[in-house]
Structure formats: structure tokens, C-alpha cells
Design a protein around this motif. Sequence first.
Motif, PDB file in Angstrom:
ATOM      1  N   ALA A  20       0.836  -1.208   0.000  1.00 40.37           N
ATOM      2  CA  ALA A  20       0.000   0.000   0.000  1.00 40.37           C
ATOM      3  C   ALA A  20       0.862   1.246   0.000  1.00 40.37           C
ATOM      4  N   GLN A  21       2.176   1.065   0.039  1.00 37.22           N
ATOM      5  CA  GLN A  21       3.051   2.240   0.105  1.00 37.22           C
ATOM      6  C   GLN A  21       3.153   2.921  -1.252  1.00 37.22           C
ATOM      7  N   SER A  22       3.247   4.265  -1.207  1.00 40.69           N
ATOM      8  CA  SER A  22       3.234   5.010  -2.468  1.00 40.69           C
ATOM      9  C   SER A  22       4.507   4.782  -3.273  1.00 40.69           C
ATOM     10  N   ASN A  23       5.633   4.545  -2.592  1.00 44.09           N
ATOM     11  CA  ASN A  23       6.869   4.372  -3.362  1.00 44.09           C
ATOM     12  C   ASN A  23       6.962   2.962  -3.942  1.00 44.09           C
ATOM     13  N   GLY A  24       6.196   2.733  -5.025  1.00 48.32           N
ATOM     14  CA  GLY A  24       6.332   1.466  -5.738  1.00 48.32           C
ATOM     15  C   GLY A  24       5.241   0.479  -5.447  1.00 48.32           C
ATOM     16  N   GLY A  25       5.007   0.161  -4.170  1.00 51.21           N
ATOM     17  CA  GLY A  25       4.069  -0.906  -3.816  1.00 51.21           C
ATOM     18  C   GLY A  25       2.682  -0.727  -4.396  1.00 51.21           C
ATOM     19  N   SER A  26       2.080   0.441  -4.160  1.00 45.64           N
ATOM     20  CA  SER A  26       0.687   0.617  -4.584  1.00 45.64           C
ATOM     21  C   SER A  26       0.567   0.626  -6.111  1.00 45.64           C
ATOM     22  N   ALA A  27       1.599   1.134  -6.788  1.00 52.51           N
ATOM     23  CA  ALA A  27       1.554   1.149  -8.261  1.00 52.51           C
ATOM     24  C   ALA A  27       1.631  -0.274  -8.805  1.00 52.51           C
ATOM     25  N   ALA A  28       2.513  -1.075  -8.221  1.00 50.30           N
ATOM     26  CA  ALA A  28       2.662  -2.455  -8.694  1.00 50.30           C
ATOM     27  C   ALA A  28       1.391  -3.256  -8.415  1.00 50.30           C
ATOM     28  N   LEU A  29       0.815  -3.047  -7.236  1.00 47.33           N
ATOM     29  CA  LEU A  29      -0.419  -3.770  -6.904  1.00 47.33           C
ATOM     30  C   LEU A  29      -1.555  -3.348  -7.831  1.00 47.33           C
ATOM     31  N   THR A  30      -1.671  -2.043  -8.080  1.00 43.98           N
ATOM     32  CA  THR A  30      -2.733  -1.558  -8.967  1.00 43.98           C
ATOM     33  C   THR A  30      -2.543  -2.098 -10.382  1.00 43.98           C
ATOM     34  N   ALA A  31      -1.298  -2.162 -10.827  1.00 49.22           N
ATOM     35  CA  ALA A  31      -1.036  -2.732 -12.157  1.00 49.22           C
ATOM     36  C   ALA A  31      -1.476  -4.200 -12.204  1.00 49.22           C
ATOM     37  N   ALA A  32      -1.251  -4.919 -11.113  1.00 50.95           N
ATOM     38  CA  ALA A  32      -1.678  -6.322 -11.066  1.00 50.95           C
ATOM     39  C   ALA A  32      -3.201  -6.426 -11.115  1.00 50.95           C
ATOM     40  N   ILE A  33      -3.877  -5.557 -10.365  1.00 47.05           N
ATOM     41  CA  ILE A  33      -5.352  -5.563 -10.375  1.00 47.05           C
ATOM     42  C   ILE A  33      -5.853  -5.233 -11.792  1.00 47.05           C
ATOM     43  N   HIS A  34      -5.178  -4.270 -12.423  1.00 49.19           N
ATOM     44  CA  HIS A  34      -5.527  -3.883 -13.795  1.00 49.19           C
ATOM     45  C   HIS A  34      -5.390  -5.091 -14.728  1.00 49.19           C
ATOM     46  N   SER A  35      -4.256  -5.788 -14.622  1.00 50.10           N
ATOM     47  CA  SER A  35      -4.032  -6.956 -15.492  1.00 50.10           C
ATOM     48  C   SER A  35      -5.091  -8.027 -15.240  1.00 50.10           C
ATOM     49  N   ILE A  36      -5.370  -8.295 -13.979  1.00 52.39           N
ATOM     50  CA  ILE A  36      -6.332  -9.352 -13.639  1.00 52.39           C
ATOM     51  C   ILE A  36      -7.721  -9.017 -14.177  1.00 52.39           C
ATOM     52  N   THR A  37      -8.136  -7.761 -13.990  1.00 47.02           N
ATOM     53  CA  THR A  37      -9.499  -7.400 -14.408  1.00 47.02           C
ATOM     54  C   THR A  37      -9.595  -7.172 -15.920  1.00 47.02           C
ATOM     55  N   SER A  38      -8.448  -7.159 -16.608  1.00 48.52           N
ATOM     56  CA  SER A  38      -8.493  -7.069 -18.079  1.00 48.52           C
ATOM     57  C   SER A  38      -8.951  -8.382 -18.682  1.00 48.52           C
ATOM     58  N   SER A  39      -8.820  -9.461 -17.920  1.00 52.85           N
ATOM     59  CA  SER A  39      -9.283 -10.757 -18.397  1.00 52.85           C
ATOM     60  C   SER A  39     -10.809 -10.753 -18.359  1.00 52.85           C
ATOM     61  N   SER A  40     -11.407 -11.300 -19.391  1.00 54.46           N
ATOM     62  CA  SER A  40     -12.847 -11.154 -19.584  1.00 54.46           C
ATOM     63  C   SER A  40     -13.687 -11.632 -18.392  1.00 54.46           C
ATOM     64  N   GLY A  41     -14.569 -10.750 -17.916  1.00 57.67           N
ATOM     65  CA  GLY A  41     -15.551 -11.131 -16.895  1.00 57.67           C
ATOM     66  C   GLY A  41     -15.025 -11.256 -15.480  1.00 57.67           C
ATOM     67  N   VAL A  42     -13.783 -10.830 -15.235  1.00 58.31           N
ATOM     68  CA  VAL A  42     -13.232 -11.011 -13.891  1.00 58.31           C
ATOM     69  C   VAL A  42     -13.649  -9.875 -12.954  1.00 58.31           C
ATOM     70  N   VAL A  43     -14.078 -10.249 -11.755  1.00 57.59           N
ATOM     71  CA  VAL A  43     -14.348  -9.284 -10.693  1.00 57.59           C
ATOM     72  C   VAL A  43     -13.294  -9.485  -9.612  1.00 57.59           C
ATOM     73  N   PHE A  44     -12.658  -8.391  -9.211  1.00 58.55           N
ATOM     74  CA  PHE A  44     -11.638  -8.434  -8.167  1.00 58.55           C
ATOM     75  C   PHE A  44     -12.244  -7.841  -6.906  1.00 58.55           C
ATOM     76  N   SER A  45     -12.008  -8.471  -5.757  1.00 57.08           N
ATOM     77  CA  SER A  45     -12.539  -7.895  -4.519  1.00 57.08           C
ATOM     78  C   SER A  45     -11.492  -7.899  -3.428  1.00 57.08           C
TER      79      SER A  45
END
Length: 581
Positions: free
Chosen positions: A430-455
Motif C-alpha cells: 500500500a506504500q506510495s513508493n512502488g508498492g501501490s503502483a505495482a499492486l494496482t497494475a496487477a489488479i488492472h491486469s487481472i481485471t483485463s481478463s474477460s468477466g473477472v471481478v476483483f474484490s
Amino acid sequence: MAPSATFLALISTLVILTSPAHALPNAVAHRDAQDSCHCFPGDACWPAPDLWNAFNGSLGGRLIANTPIAAVCHHSTLFPYDAAACSVLQNTWFLPQTHFDSSSSMMASLPTNNSCNPFLDASAPCTMGNYPVYSVNATGPGDYQTTLQFAQAHNIRLVIRNTAADYNGKSSGAGSLALWTHHLKSKEILEYRSNGYSGTAFRFGAGVQVTEAYEFSLAHGHLVVGANVPEVGLVGGYSQGGGHGPLVSRFGLAVDQVLEWEVVLASGEVVVASPDSAEHADLHWALCGGGGGTYAAVLSATVKAHPSLILSTANLTFALPPTAQSPDAFWEGVRVFVEHIPAINDAGTQAIWYVEATAFNLATLFAPGFDKTALDALMQPFLDALDRLELPYSYASEQHPGFLEGFLQQPGTGAANLNIGGRLIPRTLAQSNGGSAALTAAIHSITSSSGVVFSGVTFNVSNHAPEHGVGINPYWRETIFSAVFGTFFDWTDWEKNQRSADTITNDLLPHLERLTPGGAAYLNECDFQQADWKTVFYGANWVRLSEIKSKYDPNGVFYALGAVGSEGWTQQVDGRLCRAT
Ligand SMILES: Cc1cc2nc3c(=O)[nH]c(=O)nc-3n(C[C@H](O)[C@H](O)[C@H](O)COP(=O)(O)OP(=O)(O)OC[C@H]3O[C@@H](n4cnc5c(N)ncnc54)[C@H](O)[C@@H]3O)c2cc1C
Ligand SMILES: *[C@@H]1O[C@H](CO)[C@@H](O)[C@H](O)[C@H]1NC(C)=O
Ligand SMILES: *[C@@H]1O[C@H](CO)[C@@H](O)[C@H](O)[C@H]1NC(C)=O
Ligand SMILES: *[C@@H]1O[C@H](CO)[C@@H](O)[C@H](O)[C@H]1NC(C)=O
Ligand SMILES: *[C@@H]1O[C@H](CO)[C@@H](O)[C@H](O)[C@H]1NC(C)=O
Ligand SMILES: *[C@@H]1O[C@H](CO)[C@@H](O)[C@H](O)[C@H]1NC(C)=O
């Protein structure tokens, strides 16, 4: 490992020595000592009807011969086809109650194995599949003992079944006898004194569900730690596997609450396991987070009472702007939310949030002990950040007249109509220096797959580990949310579901695994195909949990997928459970 001759002798002795007065007529084990599989319906060793009848008699008539509830939707030998009943069932299939009211159904989807699918044509086959063949509608220790004895005497697979909420169908099994705990609804308030705790406590029977526990404790001016949803069982897999919910950042996980477990061991002995008990402190430790359905059959749990609290809740949504802005603003909004999770948790509040390809939904922010003004103030820095991004959002908050009213008003989740994967996310991400960006990118990649809901379901339980220690994976103490994502189930294209489960395992979950090397997943919210599951679910506690499992259940009477001890078994294609060689 084949059952030894000593074990067989022991079991026969047990049956004779410890049978209650209404003993089974000469329940002798008709079985080859070399047989390494459980007896299966149709096998010569499967008990004949007179033995089942005698067993039923010894249970006072509480044995149920199961048929899949969707048998009404099919022309089969199991049950008459009934178009009207089928239509009712189709309309209620996604309600948890449809399954927990039944003695055999399950909320999970893929583990049903398509054996009796209510959404297929009436001509499609309906068979028992992974549903338990018989269930014992248990009322107390006597029923538990009689059931454990019968299962062992006849080498029948035993499952413990509470609400059948488990995502991976852990409370079901092909060719099994289910110990059904749903009707053990006892509730008691008491003053409890032990080395670690003195004060008010509640003792709940194995079948008590979350709303019932909230209602009872509130009626006595207190609260207990429970789940985010009404229908989950309090005492079963939830409290034995972890247990997060609206109060955990304030009071600790469900596993941190349990003062004592009253259980029936595989041997039939009734014991009370507490941190102070000379003989069974280890069992208490294992049951507090080491997973349900494997160490013993729990009759009741005694849990800490907490002061009753007011409840405010909030929700917030924003969406990918249709054209005007770049998607970057949307994902920056998600990243800013991730950065705010520690503040939400550290304040003792909890966020349940969802991300889809084009939408963010903070479905409920539970703020126990907060009035509306304090909750809005907590959220203001996040709202300001969204304003700075010029991202339109909709926010609402409310102070409820009472905890229960606010709890019951929240959007529910329904039955587990998803294929899922899960991972525990550490605070460092959750840290701004790197962590949160990497996690958000992962969430972005996961939800780019058709029909995926992330919670995500958030919490901070770092400071709530009880002094006596608990068996839960220590990784929970550095976690800020349990990430669960999935795709909705397709009841009319079965193969598609296995493909989407494989996509989760092989393509999507790795996005989170790469970010959390040596990390963990919540064993109640996980991928059933999880590699390295021993360390991912149990972490550093695996070895001690395995020792405790061997001590209390040396012959493997209890089995559940992904549970400690399950590595000693393999399930064959037809569902038959055999000892691993
Ligand atoms: C809709 C939904 C919402 C959920 N929300 C939450 C949440 O807010 N927080 C959270 O932490 N989890 C949540 N979960 C996950 C939940 O914790 C697990 O599904 C849990 O296993 C449910 O336990 P149960 O006893 O009700 O279910 P069951 O499926 O009946 O049992 C689960 C496991 O526990 C074992 N077990 C049950 N009773 C006993 C007993 N008396 N003795 C020994 N073993 C027993 C079973 O054998 C099985 O292995 C949710 C699940 C669903 C489907
Ligand atoms: C067990 O006995 C009860 C009461 O006699 C009966 O209603 C029930 O159908 C029996 N169960 C089985 C599996 O035969
Ligand atoms: C699961 O489904 C497969 C494929 O139809 C079948 O071969 C297998 O026997 C089923 N297992 C159970 C337990 O129903
Ligand atoms: C199980 O037992 C309870 C009482 O303990 C009863 O209310 C319920 O109807 C029984 N369920 C079934 C399916 O037999
Ligand atoms: C959001 O919260 C408000 C205030 O509590 C409530 O009226 C509304 O129904 C909630 N919206 C959703 C979608 O839950
Ligand atoms: C929980 O909060 C404490 C402060 O009370 C903090 O030190 C700790 O890092 C937090 N843990 C997590 C996992 O967020």
C-alpha cells in the motif's frame, strides 16, 4: 499408509466398548485390511440396508438418505421430475439458504461436478456425484459419537457439514456420510475466567450462523466477532480457518476470540480444548486457524464478548470515464484507494470493495463505533484525492439505529457462484513508493481478463494475536486485505468453468504471487488448485499442525480438500477417496 491390524482391532474394540446403550447390532468391519480406499456405494463392503436402518435406529431416526436437491429438475431414478418445483429451485439457486437448509447441497459450483445441474435439460443425468449419500441431522455429542463410530467401523468417508458455504466444497464428498451440524443452535451467555481472559463470553453451538450470533450477543448488550455476511456459520470453517469481518480490526480475527472448543475426537472422546487445559492446549491452538474439518468435530465454541457499538456505513463508486479522460485517471483512483487502506484499517473500520475492468465499487465501509461525522472525516482525504484527479464519484454514508440494522442492510454476496483465486496482501503493497503502483497494475491486469471481478476485504489484525498463540498462518498479522477474484459460473457450458479455473490458476493468480513471494492465501477464500498449498495456507505452522493432526486423528478419519492431513489421500476421478501411496 494402510490401516494397520492394530487400528482395525482398536476400532472394533471401540465400537463394542463405547457404543451407547442403543448399540449397533454387531457392527463388524467387513473389510480387507489391505484396502486403502474408503468403501464406496456399490462395493461389497458398503453396508447393507439393514445396517443403515440399525444405524438410523441408534440415532433415534435422525439419518437422512440424501437426494440432490436438483433431482426435481431431471428424469432420474433418484426422485420424480417436477417442473414446478424445478422452476422454484432455479429461481432460488443463488440464495445461500437454498443450500444450508438442505442436508446435502452446497453453495459452491465447480465442486458439484455437474452431477445434477438444475439448469440443464430434464433429460440430463442426475447422480449423487460429490454430494454426501447420507447425512446425520446431529443434535449433540451422542450423535457425533455414533456417526464417527459407524464411519470408522465401515470404512466410510466422513464429512463435517455446517452451512456448506465452503468455496471448494470441503464439506461435501463422493460416497460420504455427513455429520450435519446445522441444527446445533445453542446459545449461552456466561462469565468466563481463565489465565488469559476474564469477563463475559458466549458459547455457541456448531450450527449457529453469523446473524444469530450478532442478534443473541446484542440482545445481551454485547457484540461478537463475525463475518461480513449473515449466513456463514460462526463456529465451523469460519472460526476454525481465520474469520474476518466488520469488527476484526478492532477486536481481532474470529480465531483470536475462541476461549475454548468443545469437541468430539475421532476416538469418540468428548474433550474441552482451551489454552489452559493441560492435555489439549495444542488442539485449541490448531483449531484456531489451522482449518476446519480435520482435527476434531466441534460441538461448540466459547468466544469473547465485546462492548456493543453503534455502526455507520459508507459506499462509494467511480467508473472509467467513457471518453473524455484517459483510463489513467481511473487506475490512479484505484491506486489512491489502495494507499488509503492502512488508514481505513488502523482506524478500526473495514472496506469491502470491488474492481471490474471499468468500475470501482466500495460496496460497504463498515465503521463500528463511528458516527456519521467521524466516518465522513475519515473518508475525506480519499475524497479530496479523487477531486484532485477530477474523477467523478458518488459517495453516501449513514449512521444506523443499531449494529444489526446496519449490517443487514448491506448488499449481500449470495451463494458462491464463482470460480475464485485468492491471496493475502501485505501492508508493504500500500506504500506510495512502488508498492501501490505495482499492486494496482496487477489488479488492472487481472481485471483485463474477460468477466473477472476483483474484490478486497480489508483488516489490520497485527495487534490482536492472543498471548497464548493461535495456529493461523502468521502472515495474517502483516496483511491489509484478503484479495479474492473470480469469474461468474456458467451453468450451461461446464467445460468453460474448468478453463476459467485454469486461467485463474495459471495466468491471473500469478500476478499477485509475483508481488508477494513467500506469501499466503486465506484457506477459506482460495484457489482449489493452489500449488504449494501447505506453505501458502499454513506458512510456518505447517509442521506443528501436522503433528497435532497425527496425534488427534492418527487414522485419518477426518478429511477435507486442502486441509492438514489431506496430503495423505488422493481423490479418484469417480470421487472415491484413497490413501496416497
Ligand atoms: C457468501 C460467502 C461469504 C463469506 N464471507 C466471509 C467473511 O465475511 N469472512 C470470512 O472470514 N469468510 C467468509 N466466507 C468464507 C467462509 O469463512 C468459509 O466458507 C467457511 O468455510 C464457512 O464455514 P461453514 O462452517 O459455514 O461452512 P461449511 O462449508 O459447512 O464448512 C467449512 C469447513 O469447515 C468444516 N467444519 C464445519 N463445521 C465444523 C465443525 N463443527 N467441526 C469441525 N469442522 C467443521 C467443514 O468440514 C469444512 O471443511 C464466506 C463464504 C461465502 C460463501
Ligand atoms: C430414519 O428413521 C426415521 C424415523 O423412523 C425415518 O423417517 C427416516 O426416513 C429414516 N432414515 C433412513 C435413511 O432410512
Ligand atoms: C465428475 O465428472 C466426471 C466427468 O463427467 C465423471 O467422470 C466423474 O465420475 C464425476 N465424479 C463424481 C464424483 O461425480
Ligand atoms: C433436522 O432436525 C431439526 C431439529 O433438530 C428439524 O427441525 C429439521 O427439520 C431436521 N431436518 C431434516 C432435513 O430432517
Ligand atoms: C449507499 O449508501 C446509502 C446510505 O447508506 C444507501 O442509501 C444506499 O442504498 C447505498 N447504496 C448501495 C448501492 O448499497
Ligand atoms: C496495524 O496498525 C498498527 C498501529 O496500530 C501498525 O503498527 C501496523 O503496521 C498495522 N498493521 C498492518 C498489517 O496494517
